[in-house]
Design a protein around this motif. Structure first.
Motif, mmCIF file in Angstrom:
data_model
loop_
_atom_site.group_PDB
_atom_site.id
_atom_site.type_symbol
_atom_site.label_atom_id
_atom_site.label_comp_id
_atom_site.label_asym_id
_atom_site.label_seq_id
_atom_site.Cartn_x
_atom_site.Cartn_y
_atom_site.Cartn_z
ATOM 1 N N ILE A 170 0.872 -1.171 0.000
ATOM 2 C CA ILE A 170 0.000 0.000 0.000
ATOM 3 C C ILE A 170 0.905 1.215 0.000
ATOM 4 C CG2 ILE A 170 -1.814 1.262 1.203
ATOM 5 C CD1 ILE A 170 -2.742 -1.347 2.413
ATOM 6 N N ILE A 171 0.778 2.038 -1.040
ATOM 7 C CA ILE A 171 1.717 3.141 -1.241
ATOM 8 C C ILE A 171 1.006 4.489 -1.287
ATOM 9 C CG2 ILE A 171 3.346 1.657 -2.477
ATOM 10 C CD1 ILE A 171 2.346 2.975 -5.097
ATOM 11 N N GLU A 173 1.234 8.689 -2.884
ATOM 12 C CA GLU A 173 1.390 9.231 -4.233
ATOM 13 C C GLU A 173 2.848 9.267 -4.682
ATOM 14 O OE1 GLU A 173 -0.515 13.013 -4.217
ATOM 15 O OE2 GLU A 173 -2.551 12.167 -4.138
ATOM 16 N N ALA A 174 3.770 9.260 -3.718
ATOM 17 C CA ALA A 174 5.193 9.276 -4.057
ATOM 18 C C ALA A 174 5.771 7.876 -4.204
ATOM 19 C CB ALA A 174 5.972 10.048 -2.992
ATOM 20 N N GLY A 175 4.937 6.855 -4.013
ATOM 21 C CA GLY A 175 5.406 5.478 -4.156
ATOM 22 C C GLY A 175 5.965 4.871 -2.880
ATOM 23 N N ARG A 176 5.846 5.589 -1.758
ATOM 24 C CA ARG A 176 6.345 5.078 -0.480
ATOM 25 C C ARG A 176 5.253 4.262 0.216
ATOM 26 N NH1 ARG A 176 8.006 10.696 -0.288
ATOM 27 N NH2 ARG A 176 6.005 11.034 0.774
ATOM 28 N N GLU A 177 5.654 3.206 0.903
ATOM 29 C CA GLU A 177 4.675 2.419 1.646
ATOM 30 C C GLU A 177 4.135 3.240 2.807
ATOM 31 O OE1 GLU A 177 5.144 -1.688 2.462
ATOM 32 O OE2 GLU A 177 6.693 -1.971 0.930
ATOM 33 N N VAL A 178 2.823 3.176 3.000
ATOM 34 C CA VAL A 178 2.184 3.960 4.060
ATOM 35 C C VAL A 178 2.219 3.179 5.370
ATOM 36 C CG1 VAL A 178 0.685 5.092 2.382
ATOM 37 C CG2 VAL A 178 -0.145 3.069 3.608
ATOM 38 N N GLY A 181 -2.589 1.190 9.057
ATOM 39 C CA GLY A 181 -3.798 1.935 9.383
ATOM 40 C C GLY A 181 -4.083 3.105 8.472
ATOM 41 N N GLU A 182 -3.103 3.517 7.647
ATOM 42 C CA GLU A 182 -3.324 4.635 6.728
ATOM 43 C C GLU A 182 -3.763 4.130 5.361
ATOM 44 O OE1 GLU A 182 -0.369 7.598 6.358
ATOM 45 O OE2 GLU A 182 -0.136 7.901 8.528
ATOM 46 N N ILE A 183 -4.588 4.923 4.677
ATOM 47 C CA ILE A 183 -5.114 4.545 3.367
ATOM 48 C C ILE A 183 -4.120 4.923 2.276
ATOM 49 C CG2 ILE A 183 -6.936 5.020 1.675
ATOM 50 C CD1 ILE A 183 -8.839 5.417 4.024
ATOM 51 N N GLY A 184 -3.949 4.016 1.328
ATOM 52 C CA GLY A 184 -3.088 4.278 0.181
ATOM 53 C C GLY A 184 -3.528 3.450 -1.008
ATOM 54 N N ASP A 185 -2.722 3.446 -2.057
ATOM 55 C CA ASP A 185 -3.028 2.701 -3.276
ATOM 56 C C ASP A 185 -2.481 1.286 -3.185
ATOM 57 O OD1 ASP A 185 -4.302 4.732 -5.042
ATOM 58 O OD2 ASP A 185 -2.415 5.789 -4.697
ATOM 59 N N LEU A 186 -3.312 0.321 -3.559
ATOM 60 C CA LEU A 186 -2.925 -1.082 -3.470
ATOM 61 C C LEU A 186 -2.148 -1.521 -4.707
ATOM 62 C CD1 LEU A 186 -3.284 -3.700 -1.732
ATOM 63 C CD2 LEU A 186 -5.195 -4.258 -3.245
ATOM 64 N N PHE A 214 -0.504 -1.796 -10.505
ATOM 65 C CA PHE A 214 -1.201 -0.738 -9.776
ATOM 66 C C PHE A 214 -2.701 -0.970 -9.944
ATOM 67 C CE2 PHE A 214 -3.210 3.444 -9.564
ATOM 68 C CZ PHE A 214 -2.648 3.983 -8.416
ATOM 69 N N THR A 215 -3.391 -1.362 -8.874
ATOM 70 C CA THR A 215 -4.778 -1.813 -8.981
ATOM 71 C C THR A 215 -5.782 -0.676 -9.135
ATOM 72 O OG1 THR A 215 -5.181 -1.777 -6.588
ATOM 73 C CG2 THR A 215 -4.208 -3.794 -7.527
ATOM 74 N N GLY A 216 -5.453 0.521 -8.621
ATOM 75 C CA GLY A 216 -6.421 1.612 -8.617
ATOM 76 C C GLY A 216 -7.382 1.548 -7.444
ATOM 77 N N ASP A 217 -7.167 0.591 -6.518
ATOM 78 C CA ASP A 217 -8.011 0.457 -5.330
ATOM 79 C C ASP A 217 -7.315 1.058 -4.122
ATOM 80 O OD1 ASP A 217 -10.287 -1.147 -6.336
ATOM 81 O OD2 ASP A 217 -8.746 -2.639 -6.743
ATOM 82 N N LYS A 218 -8.088 1.710 -3.274
ATOM 83 C CA LYS A 218 -7.584 2.276 -2.035
ATOM 84 C C LYS A 218 -7.814 1.286 -0.890
ATOM 85 C CE LYS A 218 -6.473 6.611 -3.273
ATOM 86 N NZ LYS A 218 -5.152 7.230 -3.049
#
Length: 337
Positions: A170-171, A173-178, A181-186, A214-218
């Motif tokens: 889960i990343i 916008e900069a491509g870093r893993e969050v 508990g935080e929402i990011g891109d799967l 990049f799935t496009g899912d949060k």
């Protein structure tokens, strides 16, 4: 516009071993029945490739996936693995609210995909039919399910944990893993993922990032390693300065005894602010009134953060969906333009 995801023949074997065997423990004694058809990647695995891989039996139904005939077919053919989508699970529960003359005791596991499975539907199905629904998420690009709940280890509302053979990240916008508990891109990596889209060079570059898709899912992941769906990237929006997940609001609405289905989208107010608007399908016999709309708003406020409640509610006879049962939220968003 349709997308063609390019796959190798070996990709299906990978899905059969990782998901069908690794999660469902499918064997030659199983009988699979899927309401989703073979033209959809989900239905193709459920109704053809998985049972063929282990020498099991498959049950095919040529008609439209309506609740009564699907229940009747399951009652008559005695499947052990049953595959469907949240919309149809909700409709089948409504069908059996009136009379439950359908015996589904042969089903050892039910599976749901295409849309997130609301916790309330999971609980009601388990209570009525004494079997778990394993929610999962997959895609045509990964060929089938790569994140799934497990038998005996379900957290209602969660999509579960990675399927054997797949890695998830889960990343931001900069491509870093969050952080947890935080929402990011799967992002997903596994041997069944497509290397590119046919004749879609730019889209391939955007979505296929080396070995990762990049799935496009949060999503967010909890301290136990369970993944929780927050919505598609283009579904998320800010309300009162905070990110809002339409899925969370929909899940709260569906817990109301009058609601069959709900879909939440962003609504552009005249003053320029975005607020949530809910499209609601009521259970049979329930009348749409202004009083019920206010009751639903109060109901949501009592279950999740009050700022997330839908400022507007529109009652519909049905939600627009794909043939696979996925809600077409973009049509609801376009309706507001």
């Amino acid at each position: 516009m349709p997308k063609a995801a390019v796959h190798l023949q070996h990709d299906w074997i990978y899905c059969c071993e990782g998901y069908a065997r690794g999660v469902l423990n499918i064997n030659e004694n199983d009988r699979t029945f899927s309401s989703s058809k073979l033209f959809h990647a989900y239905g193709l695995g459920n109704g053809l490739l998985f049972p063929f891989h282990v020498g099991a039996t498959t049950i095919l139904y040529p008609g439209r996936p309506k609740p009564r005939p699907i229940l009747q077919k399951a009652h008559e053919t005695r499947p052990t693995l049953f595959f469907s989508v949240p919309t149809l699970y909700a409709a089948m529960l409504q069908e059996t609210d009136r009379e439950n003359r359908y015996d589904l005791s042969s089903v050892r596991l039910a599976v749901s995909a295409a849309e997130p499975l609301p916790a309330d539907i999971y609980r009601r199905w388990r209570e009525r039919f004494a079997c778990e629904i394993l929610d999962g998420i997959g895609s045509t690009e990964a060929l089938h399910i790569y994140l799934s709940a497990r038998e005996g280890k379900v957290k209602p509302g969660s999509t579960g944990q990675p399927v054997p053979g797949y890695e998830l990240r889960i990343i931001d916008e900069a491509g870093r893993e969050v952080p947890c508990g935080e929402i990011g891109d799967l992002m997903v990596r596994g041997e069944s993922t497509a290397p590119f889209y046919w004749n879609r060079h730019q889209l391939s570059k955007e979505r296929m990032r080396g070995q990762w898709f990049f799935t496009g899912d949060k999503y967010c992941v909890d301290s136990d390693g369970y993944y929780w769906y927050a919505g598609r990237s283009d579904d998320m929006f800010r309300v009162s300065g905070e990110w809002l997940s339409p899925i969370e609001v929909e899940g709260a609405l569906i817990e109301h005894p009058s609601v069959l289905e709900a879909a939440v989208v962003r609504y552009q107010e005249e003053i320029g602010l975005q607020t949530p608007k809910a499209f609601v399908v009521l259970k049979q016999g329930i009348s749409a009134t202004d009083g019920l709309a206010r009751d639903l708003q109060d109901f949501v406020k009592q279950r999740i953060a009050p700022y997330k409640y839908p400022r507007r509610i529109e009652f519909l006879a049905e939600l627009p969906k794909t043939a696979a049962g996925k809600v077409l939220r973009h049509l609801l968003r376009d309706k507001e333009k």
